[in-house]
Design a protein around this motif. Structure first.
Motif, PDB file in Angstrom:
ATOM      1  N   ILE A  94     -48.445  15.596  50.235  1.00  0.00           N
ATOM      2  CA  ILE A  94     -49.114  14.460  49.587  1.00  0.00           C
ATOM      3  C   ILE A  94     -49.166  14.740  48.093  1.00  0.00           C
ATOM      4  O   ILE A  94     -49.532  15.837  47.667  1.00  0.00           O
ATOM      5  CB  ILE A  94     -50.548  14.257  50.120  1.00  0.00           C
ATOM      6  N   TYR A  95     -48.772  13.735  47.296  1.00  0.00           N
ATOM      7  CA  TYR A  95     -48.849  13.811  45.833  1.00  0.00           C
ATOM      8  C   TYR A  95     -49.547  12.545  45.363  1.00  0.00           C
ATOM      9  O   TYR A  95     -49.130  11.434  45.701  1.00  0.00           O
ATOM     10  CB  TYR A  95     -47.437  13.902  45.251  1.00  0.00           C
ATOM     11  N   THR A  96     -50.615  12.698  44.587  1.00  0.00           N
ATOM     12  CA  THR A  96     -51.416  11.567  44.135  1.00  0.00           C
ATOM     13  C   THR A  96     -51.580  11.618  42.624  1.00  0.00           C
ATOM     14  O   THR A  96     -51.906  12.672  42.068  1.00  0.00           O
ATOM     15  CB  THR A  96     -52.813  11.587  44.789  1.00  0.00           C
ATOM     16  N   ILE A  97     -51.355  10.468  41.964  1.00  0.00           N
ATOM     17  CA  ILE A  97     -51.645  10.327  40.534  1.00  0.00           C
ATOM     18  C   ILE A  97     -52.752   9.285  40.395  1.00  0.00           C
ATOM     19  O   ILE A  97     -52.625   8.165  40.890  1.00  0.00           O
ATOM     20  CB  ILE A  97     -50.430   9.839  39.724  1.00  0.00           C
ATOM     21  N   GLU A  98     -53.835   9.665  39.717  1.00  0.00           N
ATOM     22  CA  GLU A  98     -54.882   8.704  39.350  1.00  0.00           C
ATOM     23  C   GLU A  98     -54.553   8.251  37.933  1.00  0.00           C
ATOM     24  O   GLU A  98     -54.899   8.905  36.947  1.00  0.00           O
ATOM     25  CB  GLU A  98     -56.255   9.366  39.435  1.00  0.00           C
ATOM     26  N   ALA A  99     -53.851   7.112  37.836  1.00  0.00           N
ATOM     27  CA  ALA A  99     -53.282   6.656  36.570  1.00  0.00           C
ATOM     28  C   ALA A  99     -54.323   5.998  35.671  1.00  0.00           C
ATOM     29  O   ALA A  99     -55.332   5.460  36.133  1.00  0.00           O
ATOM     30  CB  ALA A  99     -52.136   5.688  36.841  1.00  0.00           C
ATOM     31  N   SER A 100     -54.025   6.014  34.365  1.00  0.00           N
ATOM     32  CA  SER A 100     -54.907   5.394  33.369  1.00  0.00           C
ATOM     33  C   SER A 100     -55.029   3.892  33.557  1.00  0.00           C
ATOM     34  O   SER A 100     -56.014   3.296  33.127  1.00  0.00           O
ATOM     35  CB  SER A 100     -54.388   5.690  31.955  1.00  0.00           C
ATOM     36  N   ASP A 101     -54.027   3.263  34.197  1.00  0.00           N
ATOM     37  CA  ASP A 101     -54.094   1.807  34.387  1.00  0.00           C
ATOM     38  C   ASP A 101     -55.030   1.416  35.530  1.00  0.00           C
ATOM     39  O   ASP A 101     -55.138   0.246  35.887  1.00  0.00           O
ATOM     40  CB  ASP A 101     -52.700   1.224  34.613  1.00  0.00           C
ATOM     41  N   GLY A 102     -55.712   2.415  36.148  1.00  0.00           N
ATOM     42  CA  GLY A 102     -56.666   2.133  37.220  1.00  0.00           C
ATOM     43  C   GLY A 102     -56.073   2.208  38.614  1.00  0.00           C
ATOM     44  O   GLY A 102     -56.795   2.142  39.607  1.00  0.00           O
ATOM     45  N   ASN A 103     -54.758   2.358  38.711  1.00  0.00           N
ATOM     46  CA  ASN A 103     -54.101   2.467  40.016  1.00  0.00           C
ATOM     47  C   ASN A 103     -54.006   3.920  40.463  1.00  0.00           C
ATOM     48  O   ASN A 103     -53.992   4.833  39.641  1.00  0.00           O
ATOM     49  CB  ASN A 103     -52.693   1.863  39.962  1.00  0.00           C
ATOM     50  N   THR A 104     -53.932   4.097  41.766  1.00  0.00           N
ATOM     51  CA  THR A 104     -53.682   5.419  42.352  1.00  0.00           C
ATOM     52  C   THR A 104     -52.335   5.345  43.059  1.00  0.00           C
ATOM     53  O   THR A 104     -52.123   4.489  43.914  1.00  0.00           O
ATOM     54  CB  THR A 104     -54.799   5.798  43.344  1.00  0.00           C
ATOM     55  N   TYR A 105     -51.430   6.219  42.672  1.00  0.00           N
ATOM     56  CA  TYR A 105     -50.090   6.247  43.250  1.00  0.00           C
ATOM     57  C   TYR A 105     -49.969   7.462  44.169  1.00  0.00           C
ATOM     58  O   TYR A 105     -50.330   8.573  43.778  1.00  0.00           O
ATOM     59  CB  TYR A 105     -49.038   6.306  42.143  1.00  0.00           C
ATOM     60  N   VAL A 106     -49.453   7.225  45.384  1.00  0.00           N
ATOM     61  CA  VAL A 106     -49.373   8.295  46.384  1.00  0.00           C
ATOM     62  C   VAL A 106     -47.954   8.378  46.926  1.00  0.00           C
ATOM     63  O   VAL A 106     -47.353   7.364  47.285  1.00  0.00           O
ATOM     64  CB  VAL A 106     -50.358   8.036  47.552  1.00  0.00           C
ATOM     65  N   GLU A 107     -47.426   9.595  46.971  1.00  0.00           N
ATOM     66  CA  GLU A 107     -46.125   9.857  47.594  1.00  0.00           C
ATOM     67  C   GLU A 107     -46.349  10.846  48.735  1.00  0.00           C
ATOM     68  O   GLU A 107     -47.109  11.802  48.594  1.00  0.00           O
ATOM     69  CB  GLU A 107     -45.128  10.441  46.589  1.00  0.00           C
ATOM     70  N   THR A 108     -45.688  10.617  49.861  1.00  0.00           N
ATOM     71  CA  THR A 108     -45.774  11.507  51.023  1.00  0.00           C
ATOM     72  C   THR A 108     -44.375  11.723  51.588  1.00  0.00           C
ATOM     73  O   THR A 108     -43.427  11.042  51.180  1.00  0.00           O
ATOM     74  CB  THR A 108     -46.672  10.904  52.123  1.00  0.00           C
ATOM     75  N   LEU A 109     -44.264  12.637  52.541  1.00  0.00           N
ATOM     76  CA  LEU A 109     -42.963  12.814  53.203  1.00  0.00           C
ATOM     77  C   LEU A 109     -42.572  11.545  53.965  1.00  0.00           C
ATOM     78  O   LEU A 109     -41.400  11.193  54.032  1.00  0.00           O
ATOM     79  CB  LEU A 109     -43.002  14.003  54.163  1.00  0.00           C
ATOM     80  N   GLY A 110     -43.557  10.882  54.558  1.00  0.00           N
ATOM     81  CA  GLY A 110     -43.272   9.676  55.344  1.00  0.00           C
ATOM     82  C   GLY A 110     -42.930   8.467  54.505  1.00  0.00           C
ATOM     83  O   GLY A 110     -42.279   7.535  54.981  1.00  0.00           O
ATOM     84  N   ASN A 111     -43.353   8.457  53.232  1.00  0.00           N
ATOM     85  CA  ASN A 111     -43.068   7.327  52.342  1.00  0.00           C
ATOM     86  C   ASN A 111     -42.933   7.855  50.920  1.00  0.00           C
ATOM     87  O   ASN A 111     -43.838   7.768  50.117  1.00  0.00           O
ATOM     88  CB  ASN A 111     -44.189   6.286  52.435  1.00  0.00           C
ATOM     89  N   PHE A 112     -41.766   8.417  50.656  1.00  0.00           N
ATOM     90  CA  PHE A 112     -41.473   8.949  49.329  1.00  0.00           C
ATOM     91  C   PHE A 112     -40.549   7.970  48.622  1.00  0.00           C
ATOM     92  O   PHE A 112     -39.392   7.812  49.019  1.00  0.00           O
ATOM     93  CB  PHE A 112     -40.828  10.331  49.438  1.00  0.00           C
ATOM     94  N   LEU A 113     -41.080   7.279  47.609  1.00  0.00           N
ATOM     95  CA  LEU A 113     -40.334   6.236  46.911  1.00  0.00           C
ATOM     96  C   LEU A 113     -39.771   5.211  47.901  1.00  0.00           C
ATOM     97  O   LEU A 113     -38.654   4.733  47.756  1.00  0.00           O
ATOM     98  CB  LEU A 113     -39.219   6.845  46.055  1.00  0.00           C
ATOM     99  N   GLY A 114     -40.544   4.939  48.948  1.00  0.00           N
ATOM    100  CA  GLY A 114     -40.181   3.896  49.901  1.00  0.00           C
ATOM    101  C   GLY A 114     -39.386   4.341  51.105  1.00  0.00           C
ATOM    102  O   GLY A 114     -39.081   3.521  51.972  1.00  0.00           O
ATOM    103  N   VAL A 115     -39.008   5.603  51.187  1.00  0.00           N
ATOM    104  CA  VAL A 115     -38.225   6.078  52.339  1.00  0.00           C
ATOM    105  C   VAL A 115     -38.801   7.401  52.848  1.00  0.00           C
ATOM    106  O   VAL A 115     -39.613   8.046  52.190  1.00  0.00           O
ATOM    107  CB  VAL A 115     -36.726   6.269  51.994  1.00  0.00           C
ATOM    108  N   ARG A 116     -38.353   7.802  54.032  1.00  0.00           N
ATOM    109  CA  ARG A 116     -38.758   9.095  54.591  1.00  0.00           C
ATOM    110  C   ARG A 116     -37.936  10.188  53.927  1.00  0.00           C
ATOM    111  O   ARG A 116     -36.733  10.054  53.727  1.00  0.00           O
ATOM    112  CB  ARG A 116     -38.520   9.099  56.100  1.00  0.00           C
ATOM    113  N   ALA A 117     -38.604  11.295  53.556  1.00  0.00           N
ATOM    114  CA  ALA A 117     -37.924  12.386  52.864  1.00  0.00           C
ATOM    115  C   ALA A 117     -38.301  13.718  53.497  1.00  0.00           C
ATOM    116  O   ALA A 117     -39.239  13.807  54.282  1.00  0.00           O
ATOM    117  CB  ALA A 117     -38.306  12.396  51.391  1.00  0.00           C
ATOM    118  N   ASN A 118     -37.549  14.734  53.143  1.00  0.00           N
ATOM    119  CA  ASN A 118     -37.831  16.097  53.576  1.00  0.00           C
ATOM    120  C   ASN A 118     -38.269  16.914  52.373  1.00  0.00           C
ATOM    121  O   ASN A 118     -38.053  16.534  51.227  1.00  0.00           O
ATOM    122  CB  ASN A 118     -36.580  16.733  54.196  1.00  0.00           C
TER     123      ASN A 118
END
Length: 197
Positions: A94-118
């Motif tokens: 799990i990778y999370t960015i709490e961005a200055s624009d108020g959004n929280t962006y999360v990347e995971t193995l199951g959904n990394f940039l929209g696809v499953r990754a290793n």
């Protein structure tokens, strides 16, 4: 055959089965493998666009220098990558960015940039790499080296310094021991025969 005789045979079978189960269970070896989990946290220190370092007050898709990052990853030290030497396959990331624009962006193995990754972790250096060996192209990756975390997407990059925190103590992964199981299966009939006489 009387009821008492039938009862004794059933009782002895249950006792022998229980003894066998206990021996097989005690034959698991917890020392052979472990699942490790680490948490990490840090802050964005540099932003890159078109391969160039952006000025300190820049905004890259809502992210600015100083924004907080955090996450975690897990791996089993016995599940090694066939593609990299002495590297284990990540079982969770799990990778999370709490961005200055108020959004929280999360990347995971199951959904990394929209696809499953290793992902993998190098067992010598503890460096991680995510976004490899995907069945479809991924235009980005996350990797770490010497306390820096690199999150790159289509010729842009967010660089963060991060600190590893122990997420949980290594959890033992029991592994089946065939030697004790064989011993249990050998002893059970002897036990049954000695009880019948």
């Amino acid at each position: 055959m009387t009821f008492i005789t039938k009862f004794r045979r059933i009782f002895h079978t249950v006792v022998a089965g229980t003894a066998t189960t206990i021996l097989v269970a005690s034959g698991s070896s917890a020392a052979q493998a472990a699942i490790f989990t680490y948490n990490y946290e840090g802050y964005v220190t540099e932003l890159y666009g078109a391969g160039e370092l952006l000025p300190p007050n820049s905004d890259l898709r809502g992210v600015e220098v100083g924004d907080r990052i955090s996450g975690s990853y897990s791996y089993d030290d016995e599940v090694l990558s066939p593609f990299q030497p002495n590297s284990a396959v990540l079982t969770d990331f799990i990778y999370t960015i709490e961005a200055s624009d108020g959004n929280t962006y999360v990347e995971t193995l199951g959904n990394f940039l929209g696809v499953r990754a290793n992902g993998i972790v190098n067992l010598d250096t503890a460096d991680i790499t995510v976004g490899i060996n995907s069945p479809v192209p991924i235009y980005g990756a996350i990797s770490s080296s010497e306390g820096s975390l690199f999150y790159s997407v289509r010729n842009t990059a967010i660089i963060s310094t991060f600190e590893l925190l122990v997420g949980s103590a290594p959890q033992s992964v029991p592994e089946y021991s065939s030697t004790l199981a064989l011993l249990a299966l050998t002893i059970a009939p002897i036990f049954l025969r000695s009880r019948r006489t």
